[in-house]
Write a protein that holds these residues in place. Structure first.
Motif, PDB file in Angstrom:
ATOM      1  N   LYS A   1       6.578   4.644  65.422  1.00 15.37           N
ATOM      2  CA  LYS A   1       5.645   4.357  66.505  1.00 15.37           C
ATOM      3  C   LYS A   1       4.640   5.487  66.649  1.00 15.37           C
ATOM      4  O   LYS A   1       3.445   5.256  66.828  1.00 15.37           O
TER       5      LYS A   1
ATOM      6  N   THR B   1       1.503  -4.320  67.905  1.00 15.89           N
ATOM      7  CA  THR B   1       1.239  -4.982  69.182  1.00 15.89           C
ATOM      8  C   THR B   1       2.494  -4.912  70.037  1.00 15.89           C
ATOM      9  O   THR B   1       3.608  -5.022  69.536  1.00 15.89           O
ATOM     10  N   GLU B   2       2.329  -4.738  71.346  1.00 15.90           N
ATOM     11  CA  GLU B   2       3.455  -4.568  72.273  1.00 15.90           C
ATOM     12  C   GLU B   2       4.193  -5.888  72.503  1.00 15.90           C
ATOM     13  O   GLU B   2       4.095  -6.503  73.566  1.00 15.90           O
ATOM     14  N   THR B   3       4.954  -6.306  71.494  1.00 16.10           N
ATOM     15  CA  THR B   3       5.779  -7.504  71.607  1.00 16.10           C
ATOM     16  C   THR B   3       7.253  -7.094  71.597  1.00 16.10           C
ATOM     17  O   THR B   3       7.599  -5.982  71.181  1.00 16.10           O
TER      18      THR B   3
ATOM     19  N   THR C   1      -2.138  -5.637  72.860  1.00 12.32           N
ATOM     20  CA  THR C   1      -1.312  -6.436  73.764  1.00 12.32           C
ATOM     21  C   THR C   1      -1.278  -7.884  73.277  1.00 12.32           C
ATOM     22  O   THR C   1      -2.232  -8.347  72.636  1.00 12.32           O
TER      23      THR C   1
ATOM     24  N   ARG D   1       8.735  -3.752  69.827  1.00 15.60           N
ATOM     25  CA  ARG D   1       9.477  -2.760  70.618  1.00 15.60           C
ATOM     26  C   ARG D   1      10.864  -2.517  70.030  1.00 15.60           C
ATOM     27  O   ARG D   1      11.341  -1.378  69.961  1.00 15.60           O
TER      28      ARG D   1
ATOM     29  N   THR E   1       0.621   4.767  66.254  1.00 13.22           N
ATOM     30  CA  THR E   1      -0.383   4.991  67.295  1.00 13.22           C
ATOM     31  C   THR E   1      -1.306   6.141  66.919  1.00 13.22           C
ATOM     32  O   THR E   1      -2.493   6.109  67.238  1.00 13.22           O
TER      33      THR E   1
ATOM     34  N   GLY F   1       6.292 -12.783  73.279  1.00 22.10           N
ATOM     35  CA  GLY F   1       5.234 -12.044  72.612  1.00 22.10           C
ATOM     36  C   GLY F   1       3.918 -12.786  72.474  1.00 22.10           C
ATOM     37  O   GLY F   1       3.433 -13.424  73.415  1.00 22.10           O
TER      38      GLY F   1
ATOM     39  N   ARG G   1      -3.717   3.368  70.849  1.00 23.42           N
ATOM     40  CA  ARG G   1      -2.745   2.583  71.602  1.00 23.42           C
ATOM     41  C   ARG G   1      -2.381   1.345  70.810  1.00 23.42           C
ATOM     42  O   ARG G   1      -3.094   0.961  69.868  1.00 23.42           O
ATOM     43  N   LEU G   2      -1.285   0.715  71.186  1.00 26.02           N
ATOM     44  CA  LEU G   2      -0.932  -0.569  70.606  1.00 26.02           C
ATOM     45  C   LEU G   2      -1.759  -1.676  71.263  1.00 26.02           C
ATOM     46  O   LEU G   2      -2.252  -1.529  72.380  1.00 26.02           O
TER      47      LEU G   2
ATOM     48  N   TYR H   1      10.461  -0.428  66.817  1.00 29.05           N
ATOM     49  CA  TYR H   1      10.181   0.981  67.087  1.00 29.05           C
ATOM     50  C   TYR H   1      11.359   1.686  67.754  1.00 29.05           C
ATOM     51  O   TYR H   1      11.539   2.897  67.600  1.00 29.05           O
TER      52      TYR H   1
END
Length: 249
Positions: free
Chosen positions: A201, A185-187, A215, A191, A205, A13, A212-213, A194
């Motif tokens: 989620k 954040t997309e970690t 990065t 994930r 969002t 992440g 969006r999330l 969610y």
């Protein structure tokens, strides 16, 4: 001589992304994580960028293991210039009165006590050599209240108190301490959270103006800026990086 950074939660992440971004700045990296596979993967990726790196396995909720990762860093590199105090967990997403006491203890132990221990031993090391720079990972849940993450939110509010109070005590001695407050954040951790709570989620969002999330790489850019001399007169700040999420609350 290259700068040296310790990164907790460096096996995936935001921690891993920051290790790689700092390596691009020719910073040697001490990767700390409880996950050996992820930690060693980060070390190999960092070395491919032409700098040195070691992995130290540690459960940051255990004071002696925190003390050990600082010791190993100094043994290898003789100093610590930067510290990304980042390791953390989110919890189950249950409402507070449905959360077990064991889960509360675990979240507080890793998120808050781990950060306190890390700041204690790393700052002590830094001050012996004239100072250094620390970035603590707070959260959007550290600047606003959010349901389903009460204990997590409490620890992240604590991180902000740690950040500001360390500056009050040690800025005069050459210590810089800032915090980041990422939104969702997309970690891997997010994930997983969610996946267990899919409706959250959608809610998250939907509430982010950028829809969006974030990065890990976007957060890593901010951490790198705050750690390095590019931000040398920024001290005690909590910088939100959340696509406008908390701005609407």
């Amino acid at each position: 001589m290259n700068k040296v950074a310790i990164i907790t939660g460096g096996g995936s992440g935001i921690g891993q992304a920051t290790a790689l971004r700092l390596a691009e700045e020719k910073v040697n990296i001490v990767v700390v994580d409880v996950n050996e596979k992820g930690g060693n993967e980060t070390v190999e990726l960092v070395k491919k960028l032409g700098v040195d790196s070691i992995f130290v396995k540690a459960d940051v909720s255990k004071q002696e293991e925190v003390k050990n990762y600082v010791k190993k860093a100094v043994e290898k590199f003789k100093k610590v210039d930067y510290f990304f105090n980042n390791a953390g967990i989110s919890g189950s997403g249950k409402f507070y009165l449905d959360t077990s006491l064991e889960e509360i203890d675990q979240i507080v132990g890793i998120n808050l006590m781990g950060a306190l221990y890390g700041a204690r031993y790393v700052a002590e090391c830094m001050l012996k050599s004239g100072g250094g720079s620390i970035v603590n990972t707070a959260s959007s849940a550290g600047v606003i209240g959010q349901d389903s993450v009460v204990t997590y939110s409490a620890t992240k509010h604590g991180i902000i108190g740690l950040t500001k109070s360390l500056v009050a005590e040690y800025a005069k001695d050459g210590l810089r301490v800032n915090a980041i407050a990422p939104g969702p954040t997309e970690t891997p951790m997010v994930r997983e959270f969610y996946a267990a709570n899919p409706e959250m989620k959608e809610n998250a969002t939907g509430g982010i103006p950028q829809k969006r999330l974030g990065t890990p790489e976007e957060v890593a850019e901010l951490v790198t800026f705050l750690l390095t001399s590019k931000a040398q007169y920024i001290n005690g700040e909590v910088v939100r990086i959340d696509g406008g999420f908390t701005n609407t609350k």
